[in-house]
Each structure stands twice: as C-alpha cells, then as structure tokens.
Design a protein around this motif. Sequence first.
Motif, PDB file in Angstrom:
ATOM      1  N   LEU A  84       0.833  -1.207   0.000  1.00 31.35           N
ATOM      2  CA  LEU A  84       0.000   0.000   0.000  1.00 31.35           C
ATOM      3  C   LEU A  84       0.869   1.259   0.000  1.00 31.35           C
ATOM      4  CD1 LEU A  84      -2.774   1.385   0.251  1.00 31.35           C
ATOM      5  CD2 LEU A  84      -2.549   1.161   2.734  1.00 31.35           C
ATOM      6  N   ALA A  85       1.931   1.249   0.814  1.00 35.34           N
ATOM      7  CA  ALA A  85       2.821   2.403   0.897  1.00 35.34           C
ATOM      8  C   ALA A  85       3.467   2.693  -0.460  1.00 35.34           C
ATOM      9  CB  ALA A  85       3.888   2.168   1.958  1.00 35.34           C
ATOM     10  N   ILE A  86       3.913   1.641  -1.142  1.00 32.65           N
ATOM     11  CA  ILE A  86       4.545   1.812  -2.450  1.00 32.65           C
ATOM     12  C   ILE A  86       3.533   2.352  -3.456  1.00 32.65           C
ATOM     13  CG2 ILE A  86       5.685   0.630  -4.362  1.00 32.65           C
ATOM     14  CD1 ILE A  86       7.306   0.913  -1.752  1.00 32.65           C
ATOM     15  N   LYS A  87       2.335   1.797  -3.429  1.00 34.23           N
ATOM     16  CA  LYS A  87       1.300   2.216  -4.376  1.00 34.23           C
ATOM     17  C   LYS A  87       0.915   3.678  -4.173  1.00 34.23           C
ATOM     18  CE  LYS A  87      -3.535   1.341  -5.565  1.00 34.23           C
ATOM     19  NZ  LYS A  87      -4.763   0.569  -5.197  1.00 34.23           N
ATOM     20  N   GLU A  88       0.734   4.085  -2.923  1.00 35.41           N
ATOM     21  CA  GLU A  88       0.251   5.435  -2.633  1.00 35.41           C
ATOM     22  C   GLU A  88       1.367   6.485  -2.723  1.00 35.41           C
ATOM     23  OE1 GLU A  88      -2.904   6.333  -2.062  1.00 35.41           O
ATOM     24  OE2 GLU A  88      -3.543   4.261  -2.378  1.00 35.41           O
ATOM     25  N   PHE A  89       2.602   6.089  -2.451  1.00 33.51           N
ATOM     26  CA  PHE A  89       3.692   7.074  -2.400  1.00 33.51           C
ATOM     27  C   PHE A  89       4.429   7.169  -3.733  1.00 33.51           C
ATOM     28  CE2 PHE A  89       8.163   8.162  -1.257  1.00 33.51           C
ATOM     29  CZ  PHE A  89       7.929   9.493  -0.942  1.00 33.51           C
ATOM     30  N   ASP A  90       5.135   6.103  -4.130  1.00 35.30           N
ATOM     31  CA  ASP A  90       5.883   6.138  -5.387  1.00 35.30           C
ATOM     32  C   ASP A  90       6.216   4.704  -5.781  1.00 35.30           C
ATOM     33  OD1 ASP A  90       7.756   6.477  -7.479  1.00 35.30           O
ATOM     34  OD2 ASP A  90       8.308   8.441  -6.705  1.00 35.30           O
ATOM     35  N   SER A  91       5.595   4.244  -6.852  1.00 34.37           N
ATOM     36  CA  SER A  91       5.759   2.840  -7.269  1.00 34.37           C
ATOM     37  C   SER A  91       7.185   2.530  -7.732  1.00 34.37           C
ATOM     38  CB  SER A  91       4.764   2.510  -8.387  1.00 34.37           C
ATOM     39  OG  SER A  91       4.965   3.375  -9.495  1.00 34.37           O
ATOM     40  N   ARG A  92       7.977   3.569  -8.036  1.00 37.37           N
ATOM     41  CA  ARG A  92       9.367   3.328  -8.479  1.00 37.37           C
ATOM     42  C   ARG A  92      10.220   2.717  -7.365  1.00 37.37           C
ATOM     43  NH1 ARG A  92      11.608   8.871 -10.115  1.00 37.37           N
ATOM     44  NH2 ARG A  92      10.503   9.400  -8.198  1.00 37.37           N
ATOM     45  N   ILE A  93       9.784   2.872  -6.131  1.00 41.24           N
ATOM     46  CA  ILE A  93      10.558   2.315  -5.009  1.00 41.24           C
ATOM     47  C   ILE A  93      10.681   0.801  -5.139  1.00 41.24           C
ATOM     48  CG2 ILE A  93      10.431   1.895  -2.510  1.00 41.24           C
ATOM     49  CD1 ILE A  93       9.448   4.743  -2.177  1.00 41.24           C
ATOM     50  N   ALA A  94       9.708   0.169  -5.794  1.00 48.35           N
ATOM     51  CA  ALA A  94       9.758  -1.291  -5.972  1.00 48.35           C
ATOM     52  C   ALA A  94      10.935  -1.729  -6.830  1.00 48.35           C
ATOM     53  CB  ALA A  94       8.443  -1.780  -6.591  1.00 48.35           C
ATOM     54  N   LEU A  95      11.580  -0.808  -7.508  1.00 46.70           N
ATOM     55  CA  LEU A  95      12.744  -1.144  -8.326  1.00 46.70           C
ATOM     56  C   LEU A  95      14.031  -1.225  -7.498  1.00 46.70           C
ATOM     57  CD1 LEU A  95      12.032   1.247 -11.354  1.00 46.70           C
ATOM     58  CD2 LEU A  95      11.518  -1.202 -11.187  1.00 46.70           C
ATOM     59  N   ILE A  96      13.978  -0.757  -6.251  1.00 43.36           N
ATOM     60  CA  ILE A  96      15.170  -0.756  -5.398  1.00 43.36           C
ATOM     61  C   ILE A  96      15.382  -2.157  -4.816  1.00 43.36           C
ATOM     62  CG2 ILE A  96      16.212   0.230  -3.316  1.00 43.36           C
ATOM     63  CD1 ILE A  96      14.497   2.711  -3.750  1.00 43.36           C
ATOM     64  N   PRO A  97      16.541  -2.746  -4.985  1.00 44.99           N
ATOM     65  CA  PRO A  97      16.806  -4.068  -4.403  1.00 44.99           C
ATOM     66  C   PRO A  97      16.658  -4.042  -2.875  1.00 44.99           C
ATOM     67  CG  PRO A  97      18.498  -3.488  -5.997  1.00 44.99           C
ATOM     68  CD  PRO A  97      17.678  -2.252  -5.780  1.00 44.99           C
ATOM     69  N   GLY A  98      15.913  -4.987  -2.343  1.00 41.93           N
ATOM     70  CA  GLY A  98      15.750  -5.099  -0.903  1.00 41.93           C
ATOM     71  C   GLY A  98      14.853  -4.042  -0.286  1.00 41.93           C
ATOM     72  N   TYR A  99      14.001  -3.409  -1.095  1.00 37.16           N
ATOM     73  CA  TYR A  99      13.171  -2.320  -0.560  1.00 37.16           C
ATOM     74  C   TYR A  99      12.199  -2.813   0.516  1.00 37.16           C
ATOM     75  CZ  TYR A  99       9.021  -3.828  -3.200  1.00 37.16           C
ATOM     76  OH  TYR A  99       7.947  -4.526  -3.667  1.00 37.16           O
ATOM     77  N   ARG A 100      11.713  -4.039   0.394  1.00 35.36           N
ATOM     78  CA  ARG A 100      10.755  -4.554   1.377  1.00 35.36           C
ATOM     79  C   ARG A 100      11.410  -4.693   2.757  1.00 35.36           C
ATOM     80  NH1 ARG A 100       6.214  -6.150  -1.463  1.00 35.36           N
ATOM     81  NH2 ARG A 100       5.260  -6.836   0.474  1.00 35.36           N
ATOM     82  N   LYS A 101      12.642  -5.193   2.757  1.00 37.02           N
ATOM     83  CA  LYS A 101      13.367  -5.363   4.021  1.00 37.02           C
ATOM     84  C   LYS A 101      13.656  -4.008   4.663  1.00 37.02           C
ATOM     85  CE  LYS A 101      17.422  -7.692   5.944  1.00 37.02           C
ATOM     86  NZ  LYS A 101      18.622  -8.507   5.633  1.00 37.02           N
ATOM     87  N   LYS A 102      13.934  -3.004   3.823  1.00 39.13           N
ATOM     88  CA  LYS A 102      14.213  -1.661   4.342  1.00 39.13           C
ATOM     89  C   LYS A 102      12.954  -1.010   4.908  1.00 39.13           C
ATOM     90  CE  LYS A 102      18.032  -0.900   1.099  1.00 39.13           C
ATOM     91  NZ  LYS A 102      18.493  -0.141  -0.084  1.00 39.13           N
ATOM     92  N   LEU A 103      11.825  -1.255   4.264  1.00 39.27           N
ATOM     93  CA  LEU A 103      10.565  -0.628   4.679  1.00 39.27           C
ATOM     94  C   LEU A 103       9.907  -1.325   5.865  1.00 39.27           C
ATOM     95  CD1 LEU A 103       8.605   0.431   1.457  1.00 39.27           C
ATOM     96  CD2 LEU A 103       9.057   1.837   3.461  1.00 39.27           C
ATOM     97  N   LEU A 104      10.146  -2.608   6.013  1.00 48.84           N
ATOM     98  CA  LEU A 104       9.409  -3.402   7.000  1.00 48.84           C
ATOM     99  C   LEU A 104       9.432  -2.814   8.413  1.00 48.84           C
ATOM    100  CD1 LEU A 104       9.209  -7.248   7.159  1.00 48.84           C
ATOM    101  CD2 LEU A 104       9.560  -5.946   9.248  1.00 48.84           C
ATOM    102  N   PRO A 105      10.590  -2.473   8.992  1.00 45.89           N
ATOM    103  CA  PRO A 105      10.573  -1.947  10.366  1.00 45.89           C
ATOM    104  C   PRO A 105       9.795  -0.641  10.493  1.00 45.89           C
ATOM    105  CG  PRO A 105      12.805  -2.594   9.714  1.00 45.89           C
ATOM    106  CD  PRO A 105      11.970  -2.596   8.478  1.00 45.89           C
ATOM    107  N   ALA A 106       9.896   0.229   9.487  1.00 48.17           N
ATOM    108  CA  ALA A 106       9.204   1.512   9.547  1.00 48.17           C
ATOM    109  C   ALA A 106       7.694   1.337   9.430  1.00 48.17           C
ATOM    110  CB  ALA A 106       9.720   2.435   8.439  1.00 48.17           C
ATOM    111  N   VAL A 107       7.266   0.473   8.525  1.00 47.55           N
ATOM    112  CA  VAL A 107       5.830   0.204   8.365  1.00 47.55           C
ATOM    113  C   VAL A 107       5.267  -0.423   9.631  1.00 47.55           C
ATOM    114  CG1 VAL A 107       4.158  -1.234   7.132  1.00 47.55           C
ATOM    115  CG2 VAL A 107       5.885   0.037   5.853  1.00 47.55           C
ATOM    116  N   GLU A 108       5.995  -1.370  10.187  1.00 45.38           N
ATOM    117  CA  GLU A 108       5.555  -2.010  11.424  1.00 45.38           C
ATOM    118  C   GLU A 108       5.462  -1.001  12.562  1.00 45.38           C
ATOM    119  OE1 GLU A 108       6.824  -5.844  14.171  1.00 45.38           O
ATOM    120  OE2 GLU A 108       8.359  -4.764  13.067  1.00 45.38           O
ATOM    121  N   SER A 109       6.464  -0.142  12.673  1.00 46.39           N
ATOM    122  CA  SER A 109       6.476   0.872  13.728  1.00 46.39           C
ATOM    123  C   SER A 109       5.286   1.818  13.604  1.00 46.39           C
ATOM    124  CB  SER A 109       7.786   1.659  13.662  1.00 46.39           C
ATOM    125  OG  SER A 109       7.769   2.754  14.559  1.00 46.39           O
TER     126      SER A 109
END
Length: 337
Positions: A30-55
Amino acid sequence: MLAWLHKLFSTDEPRTSRLPAEEIAQHIDLAIKEFDSRIALIPGYRKKLLPAVESALLHAESLIERIPGPVDVNAKAYGADPRVNAYFGSPEKLEHLFSHSTEFRAFSDQPAQANLEYIYALMVMTRHRKTRPGHALRGDMVQSDVMQDVVYFSDHHLVKPAESEIEVRRDLRERAFQHLLAESVQKVALHSKEKADLERKKVHLKMEIKTRHAERSGLDFLHEKSTDDAAGGLYSRQLSEIEQKLAKLRRRLESINDYLDLLIDVLNHSPDYCGLESHEDCLNRINVVVDAVAGHQVPYADIRIGKTRRCGVIVRYPRKELVDTSRIASRLHSLYS
C-alpha cells in the motif's frame, strides 16, 4: 573463526512482531502504491521498509486502543448516562446527529446491515470550556453570580460506522496509516514547489543582472558612472544564495533511494503526525466542572491528525432508533417552507 563470529553477531534471524507478516506485507504494498511505485525497483526495498511500516502501524494501533468507548448512545441513555447527557445539549440533537449523518445512514441502509441491532462509529466533536456566572450552593444558601467553568461539545460528526467496535478501531488505524502516506506525498510536493519557486527566482535575477550589465555598458560608452552598482552586487549575492539552496534541494531528493529514505523517515516519526491524549472532565448534569464527589467523569480522546485536533469517543447506536426526519429537521422544514 570468521564464519563463527558472523553467525554469532548475525541479525538475519526471523523477527518477532505483534502483527502478522502478511498484514505488514500488505501495508508495504500500500505504501509503495500510494507514495511512489518506483521504489519497488530498489533491491531489498521490502526489508528496508518493514521496520518503519511495522512501527507506524503499532503506533497507530496504540493510539486507537486508547479512544474511550463504546458508549451506548440512545434516547434512554440521554437521561440515564451522565456521559451521553454531557456530549449532547438535548435528546433532539442526539436523534438528529445519527438520523441525518450521511455516512452513518448510508452504512445502515446497506442490505447487508439489515439485521444489525447496533451500529458502531467514532463520534468526533469540538470541546469548549468557558467561564460564566451561575448559581451555587454555599452551605445552606444558594448564591448567585458565582463564576463557574462550563464544558460543552459541538460540531458532532460520525466517522467510519461499522458492525463492531473492532471494525471501527481497525479502520481508524488504517486511516492513520494512510495519513502518514499522505504526509510523505505532501513533503515531495512541497519539495517540488520550493524547487520550482527558486528556479523562477533564479531566472528573474539572471535577467535583472543581464539588463543592468547592458545598461552599465551603455553608460560606460558615454563616460558616465552607474548609480546601480550596489543593486547589481545585491542581485549577484541573491543569485548565489539561490543557487546554493537549489543545490541542497537537488541533493535531498536526487535519486529514488532518497524517496525511500523520506518515506521511511515519515513512518519512523509517526508521533510527529498523529497523536492522542486521554482526558476526563468531572461534570454535573448541567456540564459545570465540579469535584469528583459532586459529578461524573466524562471521558474523551483529544485526537491529533496533522494540524487537525478533535475530541472523539466510540459510540454504539441502536439501528431501530433511526428516523427518516428528526424533530430538529421537521422544525427547520416547517420554519422555512
């Protein structure tokens, strides 16, 4: 030896969380869709986002859990429950709020809700406190013109009607998370606007400097001195400052990784954008602030979303008490017809 040390200090072990992994993954999407879908092109973006989304989700959940309620709000409760009496100025206002709330009524009218006995919602209000003269009992004497603090609520509004308290709280958490994404988008928009404004000023100053240079050249040809040398120096300094600011702005969001960092920063600082404080007023039946012995506690949450602050409490209303036209609406209709 090196392999053993790496294993000893490795942080790749599965993380534990109060939230299901699937739920966090959905919010990352949802965060990628609403903010900027280009972030999905970054290697390991899910691992980087996970702690912040959870927090961010856990922070929102901790806030929503502290909203008082559910409070049973109905015609009978107005006379029996001091809280309901305090929230509304009259039973007619209570009836009008629920029967003429567009969102509440639309939910109630859905065929799927036909068998619901109660409907839950967040009721938001504006709290007012003012001092005014009134009557008070002093010993055996009633004294007039005693200054009293009075609390009352206005601008009632119903948010996210649902079939259960759990559904209301869950949706409010989602709205809080969506607000954080909106804040992230707003930061990018403000960055773009600031950069565009500076670019316009840069072009304007360059034209001014060019014009003055041309004028000065003409005056030199006539062996005259220009009186605008100081102004030209000022424009040059301003141009230099603008170019420095532009350079900083460009570095701030230079690559898609910078956008990811911005999103993570907002999610990690969710208390800066969403907050809640629990409060209680001790009031008597006419909403005068009194001590604990002489009144009843009236709870509410002071909810802050961005720059907006409203009071809120979760309520439960019997569907059968909804009317097509409230008494207030009938009087208004007869008055203006």
